[in-house]
Design an enzyme around this catalytic site. Sequence first.
Site, short mmCIF file in Angstrom:
data_model
loop_
_atom_site.label_atom_id
_atom_site.label_comp_id
_atom_site.label_asym_id
_atom_site.label_seq_id
_atom_site.Cartn_x
_atom_site.Cartn_y
_atom_site.Cartn_z
N GLY A 1 -8.81 -18.65 -6.24
CA GLY A 1 -9.93 -18.01 -5.55
C GLY A 1 -9.51 -16.86 -4.65
N ALA A 2 -8.56 -17.13 -3.78
CA ALA A 2 -8.16 -16.12 -2.81
C ALA A 2 -6.92 -16.61 -2.08
CB ALA A 2 -9.28 -15.88 -1.80
N MET A 3 -6.35 -15.73 -1.26
CA MET A 3 -5.11 -16.09 -0.57
C MET A 3 -5.10 -15.54 0.84
SD MET A 3 -2.24 -17.64 -0.68
CE MET A 3 -1.28 -17.69 0.83
N GLU A 4 -4.73 -16.39 1.77
CA GLU A 4 -4.88 -16.12 3.20
C GLU A 4 -3.72 -15.36 3.83
OE1 GLU A 4 -4.34 -19.24 1.82
OE2 GLU A 4 -3.03 -20.43 3.11
N HIS B 1 -13.23 -19.57 4.43
CA HIS B 1 -12.05 -20.43 4.24
C HIS B 1 -10.76 -19.63 4.52
CE1 HIS B 1 -9.77 -23.73 2.17
NE2 HIS B 1 -8.94 -22.73 1.91
N GLU B 2 -10.64 -18.49 3.87
CA GLU B 2 -9.40 -17.73 4.03
C GLU B 2 -9.28 -17.23 5.47
OE1 GLU B 2 -7.51 -18.21 1.61
OE2 GLU B 2 -9.07 -18.81 0.19
N1 B3K Z 1 -3.73 -21.09 -0.15
C1 B3K Z 1 -4.26 -20.52 -1.35
C2 B3K Z 1 -3.90 -21.28 -2.58
C3 B3K Z 1 -2.57 -20.94 -3.14
C4 B3K Z 1 -2.38 -21.59 -4.49
C5 B3K Z 1 -1.00 -21.42 -4.99
N2 B3K Z 1 -0.85 -21.95 -6.32
C6 B3K Z 1 -5.74 -20.36 -1.29
C7 B3K Z 1 -6.44 -21.24 -0.34
O1 B3K Z 1 -6.43 -22.45 -0.41
O2 B3K Z 1 -7.04 -20.72 0.55
ZN ZN Z 2 -6.97 -22.82 1.54
#
Ligand code: B3K
Ligand code: ZN
Length: 889
Positions: A262-265, A298-299
């Site tokens: 979905g996305a990355m923080e 969330h992020e």
């Molecule tokens: N922290 C990332 C997920 C990373 C997944 C790596 N395979 C997104 C999230 O949970 O907000």
């Molecule tokens: Zn997360």
Amino acid sequence: PKPTRLEDYQPPEFLIDRAELRFDLDAVETLVSAALEIRRNPAAKRGDGSLRLDGEQLELLEIALDDRALPPVEYVVDERTLVVQRVPDRFQLRTRVRIHPAANTALEGLYISGDMLCTQCEAEGFRRMTYFLDRPDVMARFAVTLVADATRYPVLLSNGNPIDQETLPGGRHLARWEDPFPKPSYLFALVAGDLARIEDSFTTASGREVALHLYMEPRNRDKCGHAMRSLKAAMRWDEEHYGREYDLDLFMIVAVSHFNMGAMENKGLNVFNAKYVLASPETATDQDFAGIASVVAHEYFHNWTGNRITCRDWFQLSLKEGFTVFRDQEFSADQGGRDVQRIADVRALRARQFPEDAGPMAHPVRPSSYIEINNFYTTTVYEKGAELVRMQARLLGPERFRAATDLYFQRHDGQAVTTEDFVRCMEDASGLDLTQFRRWYEQAGTPVLECTADWEAGQGTYRLEVRQHTDPTPGQPEKSPRHMPLALGLIGTDGRELPVQLAGEPAPIGPGTRVLELREARQVFEFVGLSERPVPSLLRGFSAPVKLRFPYSDEELTRLMAADPDGVARWNAAQQLAERVLLAMVVTPDTPPPQAFIDAFAAALGDQEADPALLAEVLALPSESYLGDQMQAVDVDGIHRAREALMVQVATALRADLLERYHALHRFEPVTDQAAASTDREPDLSPAAMGRRALKNLCLGYLMRAPDDAVLALCQRQYATAATMTDRIAGLRGLIRLRDTDQAELAEQALTDFYQRWSQDALVLDKWFAIQAQASAPGTLGRVKQLLRHANFSIGNPNRVRSLIGAFAAGNPVCFHAADGGGYRLLAEQVARLDPLNPQLASRLLHPLTQWRRHDASRQALMRAELEGLRARDGISPDLFEVLGKCLD
Ligand code: B3K
Ligand code: ZN
């Protein structure tokens, strides 16, 4: 591949205080120079004196220690590590490596998405860019220099603050970024591309101005308003509910088209799957809008729960993910409506987490071993993890929970910690003893609460007995009882709430929800002072992630369904009633539904007081896969037949009611003149309007189960004149039911029209693929095969892969489980094709096959054969290896 175990955790022998990185960016070949300030960790055991850095798929060009070029005898490089022999206690290490972004199909590390370059580091992607201590408990200050062609990559972004920009000879340019906050390498990011930007700003509670920049491909610049508004709402919410302010002067989000999740923080530079940024009413459904708000929140929330306070090791993943999911769910509840949000969360938990907990992939919220950490970004770690935080919040109550989170932020800011540290804060701030509660983090499996009751009319006493047990899960044959909150109320014959008074207690102030605490394998609660036998409304708000069984009569369920003031319990009663009817129809096809069911349905449909969004949930039948989960062995065809039959029966019996409600709700929508493609009003995107559309389209879904000419015309008109994607796709979903019938041309026309309208919009085209892959029409498997060869299909784009292969395998039980095994074959072939390219995605797509034990003998054999076939292949990824091992052995 060997497993990594929690019990083997050791603090890092070395720490990296500062990392200076320079990227000479180019899609084909990028050079990465790193200067790392390294020192021995005083808190760690002394090893053999050598330094081991992680690094994969790197070509080492130079290496120097304190400015002395190292001769090859002083270091060893293999596939996964760089070992430098005998290093001093404090030194600078410089390396230079070559990497190949365009060849990176795994989308981990530095890769290309369309014309841009971007990174994904969590969990262990950073090591694909440079040698490093790539583990979350090593937190460094990063200073980054990006150099690239100025025309192809005019925008150069990394974490933190922009420091400097320069034009360089040869058409290149440079940008410098510095992040003042120490961070683990998994939070590093860079982006380079020809991007458009929309800007806004946010003033924090303490009066600081934060610039908000959202980047996207230029043609998408008019689709970012909702994401920006969601971001600002999330920033305010976090201040108000957790006292958390943003900490840098700049916050950036970049939308990319090729992304594994979905996305990355990443600190200050969130990278998003475009699906969770871009939206306009014409292209995105109401669900998409809600998804964007929740992922943006969330992020953003990760900035505190994840970034400022991070995980000590990857076994602690739920520390940040469970807590952050809980936070985004609460945010969404405050934005859109609490009951409906909670129902959606419970539905998702039951649809995905409960089956995971009951199958071969079951693992605790804090796992104790893994082969490939990417396999553990699961619904258990995320959604069940959120339930654990929610239960603690409920046990503490709002004030003490806030005190506990304040303590957590104060005590652990800047640290890499564990779920144990989190629970200790909950205890220290509240005085509660959560010793037994900790079992939730260690034990896998969904507890079952078996409840029974008896009534002593003479005394007005109602006795509720609750027994809990959890079935064995892989590696955990025995389970101990868990501590959990059980929220309940008591409902009288007239549908009103009765007082909930336990024996020995003074009379309560008024009726309403009470939270009882369970700790034992068996507990009895005695409610007194009752004038009539109550119907218990159990597990209100879904107060614990359990399966609750109570021998309700149909009449009692109907009463709860009509009157329970707790929306979640009301919905749950409706689900139980429908489940009962449906499972009976599976066993005895052609049984008509009891009139009481039709009456209850009609009553809810006609309820003008209730929130339409809630009614849309109450009146939706349980999904086919949920029904399958309730059976010993899933009867895929029987369930499909029964569910369709019940929908036809409802549609026939209540045609007039459904039509009336449909029209009453549809009146609110703007009308689009098809020829002019113009709308008389702007579509309304308020939660109330979304709720109305949900109920309206639910009615349409029923009506299209028994379509006469009038209903068909209505569906076609909705498709053609819709002002929102929500309505258009609902129309299309109705029409696509006609595929493989004698009115098939209506379906084909609509699909062609949809394709022509949207063939330039990747995210909408994903819907076009998905809706066809999910159709239950008999020809679907053949069509999915054709679509795999469609010019717009691309195995390199995860969204497209999910929208076709994922939607088919996970969202179309009756076709995927076709008795001849054709669906299984298709999935296995595509997983095999994908695994060498993008193992993370391949291993995720495989999941429907891992549930093979749930099916009849002949399907089991077919599914198993495909799994064995995959396992026999040469060179499968560790990701796939781990999943296959778990479900086959
Ligand atoms: N922290 C990332 C997920 C990373 C997944 C790596 N395979 C997104 C999230 O949970 O907000
Ligand atoms: Zn997360």
